[in-house]
Design an enzyme around this catalytic site. Structure first.
Site, PDB file in Angstrom:
ATOM      1  N   ASP A 489       0.846  -1.186   0.000  1.00 26.10           N
ATOM      2  CA  ASP A 489       0.000   0.000   0.000  1.00 26.10           C
ATOM      3  C   ASP A 489       0.891   1.250   0.000  1.00 26.10           C
ATOM      4  OD1 ASP A 489      -2.733   1.174   0.419  1.00 26.10           O
ATOM      5  OD2 ASP A 489      -1.778   1.925   2.245  1.00 26.10           O
ATOM      6  N   GLU A 519       1.614   0.411  -4.868  1.00 19.45           N
ATOM      7  CA  GLU A 519       1.141   1.699  -5.344  1.00 19.45           C
ATOM      8  C   GLU A 519       2.323   2.669  -5.358  1.00 19.45           C
ATOM      9  OE1 GLU A 519      -3.381   2.299  -4.003  1.00 19.45           O
ATOM     10  OE2 GLU A 519      -2.004   2.081  -2.319  1.00 19.45           O
TER      11      GLU A 519
END
Length: 890
Positions: A489, A519
């Site tokens: 994340d 990400e």
């Protein structure tokens, strides 16, 4: 009082900020506002009992001692070190003290003060100490933190505890026989001055017991506190994470039958072989009536191989899916592990009742996505059958992994090392209550940064021991739970160097590559590499670490993150109306240039966003993808296709079905919506790189237009494996993140014609399965090297004269060892009408429809019935909104 510079009052001391930073073990930088160092005297005050205060006469009092500081320069300047360039200009001071003396000082309350000639404080600040701790305790990287149990052949049975707490005054280990009993032992721990760790060894094997640490430590702005805190290295805990669990993860009692003998799927040889399915543990089974009630929403649901959900996953696996990526399964701070609420809801259309019920109990119910880390290396207790027993969650999560492996599916984890749910002295804060001010990233003034999650605290993986905590944790999951890949994340908030080191350590630990994706968004206090070289999209070239690409995603769907109600409707995408189906909010038709530009961005995605790939663009110029502009950045940014993750939908924001409700004309038929869904997923699946599917996207999953369902409960996050409903029209989504859209949503959610029926759901599922099979049928869809993509991938119908509704892609399989096809032609028709095209040079070829098209039972049968290839004239005819694949055998 001096003019312009008031002497500070005693009451102000606790509220001042940490504007000074250690830059090394002996160098301090203070971002002082006064540019001329000659206007005052500087001292570093220290107090072991934290009694520093400003007396009524304006002088600093309560110190155990003070050091006179002489600025290295007269005027303020920025630090010279690259990692501190984000700091404002200030004064620097060199401490002429030994390392041991500075270690002692760091246990104390420290304040730098600027004083006038009479010793009155003009200004002062606390200090940020991370760089000094990293420099002084570099050997701590080698420490084995947490609890170590005796090996079976050891004669001396001892349980070892080790905690890194270099600023603590004293630490003790509290041991409990179970999760509820009073402490049975309290053992003072000894300090290792070389490593900054506290350790003790108790003369028995304490496996099955629980423990906490009693830590006396100075907290800036508070004073000396005594914290009873769990271990950051906890491998399991009791209910609601009150106590850490002692166990050897290699113990037979913690392994399901056959764990050590299981066969891990061998389908993924390189990163581009992966096809990933993103799935939430609770979503997977909470509504599945074929799972025993006690196991719904739990790890054990995956062990019911004949349940509807597992049958669905096995179908996907047989079609070509390789990995299931689980949304967070580490210990989560915001899901109650006992007595959570499962509300009864009966709502439909645009009824506001459901969201009102959920809003009242959102933090007490059993649902959350889980991006709220509590303990990074322990499985989440709410997914276990008995969260009170620390052994159960370990064993049952391993059973989940084993069940998916038996279905020939690898297991990936969504991990969230970029923030913690709580900071400071909050009861569910762990790191900050052990080493205050170290584990989190601070602003120049000393405030905890929260760009990744408000009101969370960003962790500082550029600090040595936060990087160690992250890498030790990931290595544990890979080794002890046989996790095959990891999704990070907001990975752009981690340093590239730390991620590359982790990649290498995982390979060394496991004897195989463990794929890392994440990400790579570039934002916040670390943006543009201002603190370190980030693990972000533009900074990971050559790293073999993949980032999600927003290039084709936004072109296909239309719009982007943060759309307003107006732009949500007015920004149609390549698949949902831009070409030929304007909705009622479109006031001006898209130009041919805009359509061609969108088609180019979709081609870029099909080429894996590989920077070096060359393509003729809408302005009739052949360019490398890295030379195409994307919001001021290079559109093509990856060195290799294995560094790109392609997707059109994930857990964030609206589902693709719901986005298409906004974009498509309101009178679109159910078949229109199904075809657009398949198109979007098809572009994703047949692109070079790593395809990423959100669970349920293949069955038209809707969240009733919810734009952020992280805390929206089971009602709006429903997955229906009976295929009777896709979840659309279950009421207005929660007001918190959706209220601005309510005027748009009400008529849409009341429109029953938009809801998908079972026929549409099953047809979509079958068509997506066929696309997975097509991808799996040829390595040409999974090329692992940019050079191969440059040589083997070609687009026809490009440039200024293109028909933007048709994307024609050729993959050349000649001289590719083991490849079944000499040539593959894929034609994507995103138009609302059937299309034909002649392609010079593709005449008189032995092209046939792909066998999957020819043999489909429930997929898109229009292709076999309507698609044609005219060999004599190099002509192709394909149905409306379709993906047609022709092949030539090698």
């Amino acid at each position: 009082m001096h003019s312009h510079q008031a002497v500070l009052q005693a009451s102000q001391l606790k509220q001042n900020q940490a504007r000074a930073q250690w830059l090394s073990a002996t160098l301090i930088h203070w971002s002082e506002q006064t540019a001329d160092a000659a206007t005052g005297h500087y001292r570093l005050y220290y107090s072991n009992p934290a009694r520093l205060h400003i007396a009524q006469d304006g002088s600093m009092q309560g110190e155990d001692g003070k050091l006179t500081l002489t600025p290295l320069t007269r005027f303020a300047a920025k630090p010279t070190q690259a990692q501190f360039q984000y700091l404002p200009a200030g004064l620097q001071f060199q401490l002429q003290q030994s390392p041991d003396r500075i270690r002692q000082l760091l246990h104390s309350q420290l304040i730098i003060a600027k004083e006038d000639s009479k010793g009155r404080v003009l200004s002062y600040t606390h200090l940020q100490h991370a760089a000094a701790l990293d420099a002084l305790y570099i050997d701590a990287q080698q420490a084995t933190l947490g609890v170590s149990l005796p090996k079976q052949d050891e004669k001396n049975t001892r349980t070892h505890f080790q905690l890194w707490a270099p600023t603590a005054a004293q630490v003790a280990a509290c041991v409990y026989k179970n999760g509820k009993a009073h402490a049975s032992q309290l053992s003072p721990m000894r300090f290792d001055t070389a490593r900054g760790t506290w350790h003790t060894a108790l003369k028995q094997n304490l496996s099955g017991h629980y423990y906490r640490y009693l830590v006396d430590v100075y907290v800036p702005g508070t004073g000396i506190v005594r914290n009873l805190v769990t271990d950051p290295y906890s491998i399991s805990l009791n209910t609601d994470s009150q106590r850490s669990y002692i166990a050897d993860l290699n113990a037979a009692s913690l392994k399901p039958a056959g764990w050590d003998r299981q066969q891990r799927p061998q389908r993924v040889k390189t990163a581009t072989d992966m096809a990933i399915y993103e799935l939430h543990v609770r979503d997977f089974s909470i509504s599945d009536d074929s799972v025993p009630h006690r196991d719904r929403g739990k790890f054990l649901a995956f062990t019911h191989s004949n349940a509807k959900g597992m049958r669905h996953l096995k179908e996907l696996s047989q079609a070509g899916l390789t990995d299931v990526h689980l949304l967070p399964v580490f210990d989560i701070a915001t899901i109650p592990e006992k007595n959570c609420i499962s509300p009864r809801i009966n709502s439909k259309g645009a009824d506001p009742e459901a969201q009102a019920v959920i809003a009242k109990i959102a933090d007490k119910d059993c649902f959350n996505w889980g991006y709220d880390p509590y303990h990074y290396s322990a499985p989440e207790g709410s997914y276990a059958s008995n969260p009170e027993d620390g052994a159960v969650r370990i064993r049952e999560f391993r059973q989940l992994v084993q069940a998916l492996h038996q279905a020939e599916l690898r297991v990936g984890m969504d991990v969230v090392y970029n923030h913690t749910a709580y900071t400071g002295q909050h009861a569910r804060s762990v790191l900050d209550r052990i080493v205050p001010g170290y584990y989190h990233r601070l602003s120049p003034s000393g405030k905890i940064e929260d760009s990744t999650c408000q009101p969370c605290g960003n962790t500082a993986t550029e600090h040595m021991m936060m990087a160690k905590l992250m890498t030790d944790s990931v290595r544990l999951w890979a080794k002890q739970y046989q996790i095959d890949s990891f999704r990070f994340d907001l990975m752009g908030h981690q340093p590239r160097a730390v991620m590359e080191q982790l990649r290498d350590q995982l390979t060394a630990d496991n004897g195989r590559a463990i794929q890392l994706i994440g990400e790579g968004w570039n934002f916040g206090e670390v943006a543009n590499n201002q603190r370190f070289v980030q693990a972000s999209q533009l900074s990971l070239n050559g790293s073999q670490i993949a980032t999600f690409s927003d290039r084709a995603r936004d072109a296909l769907r239309g719009g982007g993150h943060g759309d307003t109600p107006i732009s949500m409707r007015q920004r149609q995408g390549y698949i949902n109306g831009m070409l030929d189906r304007p909705n009622s909010s479109i006031t001006q038709a898209y130009t041919q240039q805009e359509k061609m530009r969108a088609a180019d961005m979709v081609r870029l995605g099909l080429a894996g966003s590989v920077a070096s790939y060359r393509m003729r663009t809408a302005d009739d110029i052949e360019r490398r993808l890295q030379d195409i502009d994307y919001n001021g950045q290079p559109a093509g940014y990856a060195s290799q296709p294995g560094e790109v993750v392609n997707y059109v939908e994930n857990h964030d924001n609206q589902t693709l079905f719901d986005l298409n409700v906004y974009k498509l004309p309101d009178n679109s038929t159910s078949e229109d919506r199904m075809r657009v869904q398949v198109l979007g997923l098809g572009f994703n699946l047949l692109s070079q790189g790593i395809p990423y599917l959100h669970a349920g996207s293949e069955i038209l999953r809707s969240k009733s237009m919810d734009s952020n369902s992280y805390n929206s409960g089971d009602w709006f996050n429903v997955l229906d494996w009976s295929y009777r409903s896709n979840g659309y029209g279950r009421g207005l989504p929660p007001a918190k993140d959706n209220q601005q859209f309510y005027p748009l949503l009400r008529p849409l959610l009341e429109n029953t014609a938009i809801r998908a029926g079972q026929t549409d759901i099953l047809s979509t599922k079958a068509a997506v399965m066929d696309l997975l099979k097509i991808r799996q049928s040829s390595g040409l869809f999974r090329l692992s090297d940019a050079t191969e993509i440059n040589q083997r991938l070609r687009f026809f119908n490009t440039g200024a004269q293109q028909n933007p509704a048709l994307i024609v892609m050729q993959l050349d399989g000649s001289n590719l060892p083991g490849e079944a096809y000499r040539r593959i032609i894929v034609i994507f028709n995103s138009a609302d009408t059937a299309q034909s095209i002649q392609i010079p040079g593709l005449n008189n070829l032995p092209l046939q429809l792909h066998p999957v098209h020819q043999n489909t039972v429930a997929g898109d049968r229009r292709i076999a019935q309507e698609a044609r290839y005219d060999a004599a004239h190099a002509g192709f005819y394909v149905p409306q909104r379709s993906i047609t694949t022709f092949t030539e055998l090698n």
